[in-house]
Design a protein around this motif. Structure first.
Motif, PDB file in Angstrom:
ATOM      1  N   ILE A  99      44.150 -16.169  -9.963  1.00  0.00           N
ATOM      2  CA  ILE A  99      42.828 -16.171 -10.525  1.00  0.00           C
ATOM      3  C   ILE A  99      42.095 -17.405 -10.007  1.00  0.00           C
ATOM      4  O   ILE A  99      40.901 -17.311  -9.354  1.00  0.00           O
ATOM      5  CB  ILE A  99      42.564 -16.336 -12.046  1.00  0.00           C
ATOM      6  CG1 ILE A  99      43.028 -14.859 -12.586  1.00  0.00           C
ATOM      7  CG2 ILE A  99      41.134 -16.683 -12.465  1.00  0.00           C
ATOM      8  CD1 ILE A  99      43.122 -14.715 -13.978  1.00  0.00           C
ATOM      9  N   GLY A 102      41.635 -16.795  -6.225  1.00  0.00           N
ATOM     10  CA  GLY A 102      40.375 -15.896  -6.172  1.00  0.00           C
ATOM     11  C   GLY A 102      39.037 -16.436  -6.579  1.00  0.00           C
ATOM     12  O   GLY A 102      38.077 -16.251  -5.666  1.00  0.00           O
ATOM     13  N   LEU A 103      38.981 -17.192  -7.674  1.00  0.00           N
ATOM     14  CA  LEU A 103      37.597 -17.909  -7.803  1.00  0.00           C
ATOM     15  C   LEU A 103      37.211 -18.870  -6.758  1.00  0.00           C
ATOM     16  O   LEU A 103      35.963 -18.906  -6.306  1.00  0.00           O
ATOM     17  CB  LEU A 103      37.487 -18.646  -9.083  1.00  0.00           C
ATOM     18  CG  LEU A 103      38.006 -17.705 -10.467  1.00  0.00           C
ATOM     19  CD1 LEU A 103      38.187 -18.794 -11.520  1.00  0.00           C
ATOM     20  CD2 LEU A 103      36.943 -16.977 -10.560  1.00  0.00           C
ATOM     21  N   ILE A 157      46.067  -9.388  -8.239  1.00  0.00           N
ATOM     22  CA  ILE A 157      45.035 -10.198  -9.089  1.00  0.00           C
ATOM     23  C   ILE A 157      44.213 -11.099  -8.143  1.00  0.00           C
ATOM     24  O   ILE A 157      42.914 -10.976  -8.442  1.00  0.00           O
ATOM     25  CB  ILE A 157      45.952 -11.325  -9.919  1.00  0.00           C
ATOM     26  CG1 ILE A 157      46.848 -10.433 -10.805  1.00  0.00           C
ATOM     27  CG2 ILE A 157      45.275 -12.238 -10.541  1.00  0.00           C
ATOM     28  CD1 ILE A 157      48.001 -11.172 -11.636  1.00  0.00           C
ATOM     29  N   ASN A 160      41.673  -8.551  -6.360  1.00  0.00           N
ATOM     30  CA  ASN A 160      40.458  -8.079  -7.363  1.00  0.00           C
ATOM     31  C   ASN A 160      39.751  -9.357  -7.824  1.00  0.00           C
ATOM     32  O   ASN A 160      38.189  -9.189  -8.061  1.00  0.00           O
ATOM     33  CB  ASN A 160      41.149  -7.476  -8.771  1.00  0.00           C
ATOM     34  CG  ASN A 160      41.592  -5.780  -8.340  1.00  0.00           C
ATOM     35  OD1 ASN A 160      40.671  -5.154  -8.490  1.00  0.00           O
ATOM     36  ND2 ASN A 160      42.778  -5.681  -7.727  1.00  0.00           N
ATOM     37  N   THR A 161      40.028 -10.450  -8.017  1.00  0.00           N
ATOM     38  CA  THR A 161      39.279 -11.561  -8.237  1.00  0.00           C
ATOM     39  C   THR A 161      38.236 -12.000  -7.410  1.00  0.00           C
ATOM     40  O   THR A 161      37.253 -12.148  -7.705  1.00  0.00           O
ATOM     41  CB  THR A 161      40.188 -12.851  -8.591  1.00  0.00           C
ATOM     42  OG1 THR A 161      41.188 -12.409  -9.837  1.00  0.00           O
ATOM     43  CG2 THR A 161      39.550 -14.037  -9.314  1.00  0.00           C
ATOM     44  N   GLY A 164      35.710  -9.124  -7.460  1.00  0.00           N
ATOM     45  CA  GLY A 164      34.819  -9.543  -8.685  1.00  0.00           C
ATOM     46  C   GLY A 164      33.703 -10.633  -8.299  1.00  0.00           C
ATOM     47  O   GLY A 164      32.491 -10.375  -8.774  1.00  0.00           O
ATOM     48  N   VAL A 165      34.261 -11.616  -8.033  1.00  0.00           N
ATOM     49  CA  VAL A 165      33.192 -12.858  -7.603  1.00  0.00           C
ATOM     50  C   VAL A 165      32.424 -12.433  -6.693  1.00  0.00           C
ATOM     51  O   VAL A 165      31.088 -12.830  -6.749  1.00  0.00           O
ATOM     52  CB  VAL A 165      34.054 -14.230  -7.225  1.00  0.00           C
ATOM     53  CG1 VAL A 165      33.150 -15.321  -6.822  1.00  0.00           C
ATOM     54  CG2 VAL A 165      34.931 -14.464  -8.508  1.00  0.00           C
ATOM     55  N   LEU A 192      32.204 -15.986 -14.537  1.00  0.00           N
ATOM     56  CA  LEU A 192      33.545 -15.425 -15.154  1.00  0.00           C
ATOM     57  C   LEU A 192      33.164 -14.263 -15.998  1.00  0.00           C
ATOM     58  O   LEU A 192      33.934 -13.099 -15.777  1.00  0.00           O
ATOM     59  CB  LEU A 192      34.063 -16.314 -16.220  1.00  0.00           C
ATOM     60  CG  LEU A 192      35.193 -17.417 -15.432  1.00  0.00           C
ATOM     61  CD1 LEU A 192      35.516 -18.569 -16.593  1.00  0.00           C
ATOM     62  CD2 LEU A 192      36.028 -16.837 -14.871  1.00  0.00           C
ATOM     63  N   ALA A 195      32.665 -11.215 -13.578  1.00  0.00           N
ATOM     64  CA  ALA A 195      33.706 -11.135 -12.636  1.00  0.00           C
ATOM     65  C   ALA A 195      34.786 -10.557 -13.528  1.00  0.00           C
ATOM     66  O   ALA A 195      35.880  -9.884 -12.984  1.00  0.00           O
ATOM     67  CB  ALA A 195      34.147 -12.212 -11.832  1.00  0.00           C
ATOM     68  N   SER A 198      36.563  -6.876 -12.874  1.00  0.00           N
ATOM     69  CA  SER A 198      37.384  -6.607 -11.650  1.00  0.00           C
ATOM     70  C   SER A 198      39.027  -7.590 -12.041  1.00  0.00           C
ATOM     71  O   SER A 198      39.897  -7.351 -11.618  1.00  0.00           O
ATOM     72  CB  SER A 198      36.716  -7.378 -10.696  1.00  0.00           C
ATOM     73  OG  SER A 198      37.713  -7.198  -9.383  1.00  0.00           O
ATOM     74  N   ILE A 199      38.650  -8.774 -12.670  1.00  0.00           N
ATOM     75  CA  ILE A 199      39.995  -9.713 -12.883  1.00  0.00           C
ATOM     76  C   ILE A 199      40.820  -8.813 -13.909  1.00  0.00           C
ATOM     77  O   ILE A 199      41.978  -8.768 -13.435  1.00  0.00           O
ATOM     78  CB  ILE A 199      39.521 -11.014 -13.478  1.00  0.00           C
ATOM     79  CG1 ILE A 199      38.753 -11.843 -12.512  1.00  0.00           C
ATOM     80  CG2 ILE A 199      40.575 -11.641 -14.021  1.00  0.00           C
ATOM     81  CD1 ILE A 199      38.124 -13.057 -13.152  1.00  0.00           C
TER      82      ILE A 199
END
Length: 277
Positions: A99, A102-103, A157, A160-161, A164-165, A192, A195, A198-199
């Motif tokens: 996460i 990903g962010l 993970i 997908n993060t 999503g972002v 957050l 996203a 998706s997370i």
């Protein structure tokens, strides 16, 4: 009269969702029952389809007897404890790492150009290929097994993060900034939540792949664990016990992924309410 009609309509609306849940549960149980019946018929009649044969596949009765024997032996507690500690340790590390990365990658093009290429190069490597290197890297076999479950859970993970972002509508962030929202509030109140679906999809898939890598992890030096039990049964050609181990891994993986989805629904009530309309 109209009030009675309205009351009946309201009560039917309340009952209908419950009926739908019951119908879905019945369908799911029925699908499992059909699969078990097909397995029973194929194994007991020693079906041979040429490319696929069930002549040596144990029947559900044999698997049930092997499972009952494992339960009576008392070793199942040790196996479950060892496997769950390895899977959840690796998974939790993957959650934090995936996460966070990903962010960062999703919000920064520079970070993406720097961090994503080596990660994408590592992503296709199967868990079994990490066994020799993990033995060299870590001082104990326990840490090596946790590392392999970590690698299995990390990439679903992470990706997908990132997706999503990157999929967040830029107008949402621009609107928040125009209203004077600070960087921290934009992150917690816009990025957050947007996203999060998706997370949580990545978290659910990552939990399944962590269990998927369990047999590979416990091939290293495990003396207890469901993966070790499955692999040891294979080495002595105890086919019924192999299926017991497979079914236990599948059941634990399914239950864990379901728990992640339930947690996601609890933390995203707006998504559940929107889906029910």
């Amino acid at each position: 009269m109209s009030s009675i009609t309205e009351a009946i309509a309201i009560s039917s609306e309340k009952i209908r969702p419950h009926q739908l849940e019951v119908e879905r549960l019945v369908r799911r149980i029925s699908s499992i029952g059909i699969c078990v019946l097909a397995w029973h018929l194929a194994s007991t009649h020693h079906v041979d389809l040429g490319l696929v044969t069930f002549q040596n596949v144990p029947s559900p009765q044999e698997v049930l007897a092997a499972g009952w024997e494992l339960l009576q032996s008392g070793k199942i507690v040790s196996h479950l404890t060892a496997s769950m500690s390895r899977v959840f340790s690796g998974y939790l590390i993957a959650v934090v790492t995936g996460i966070a990365l990903g962010l960062i990658i999703g919000r920064s093009r520079t970070s993406g150009d720097t961090l994503l290429p080596p990660l994408e190069m590592l992503r296709p490597i199967p868990a079994v290929a990490w066994i020799p290197l993990s033995i060299l890297m870590f001082p104990s076999s326990e840490l090596s097994m946790i590392f392999i479950t970590f690698t299995g859970a990390l990439f679903p993970i992470l990706l997908n993060t990132i997706h999503g972002v990157e999929a967040i509508d830029p107008r949402l962030i621009a609107s928040a900034r125009s209203l004077g929202t600070g960087h921290g509030a934009i992150f917690t109140e816009v990025i957050l939540p947007a996203a999060a679906p998706s997370i949580f999809t990545g978290l659910s898939i990552g939990m399944g792949t962590a269990w998927f890598c369990l047999v590979t992890a416990e091939m290293i030096a495990g003396q207890f664990g469901i993966g070790y039990y499955t692999w040891a049964s294979y080495t002595v050609q105890n086919y019924a016990e192999i299926v017991v181990g497979m079914l236990l891994i599948g059941l634990l993986g399914m239950t864990s992924s379901l728990a992640i989805r339930k947690l996601g629904n609890a933390m995203m009530p707006w998504r559940v309410s929107g889906a029910n309309k």
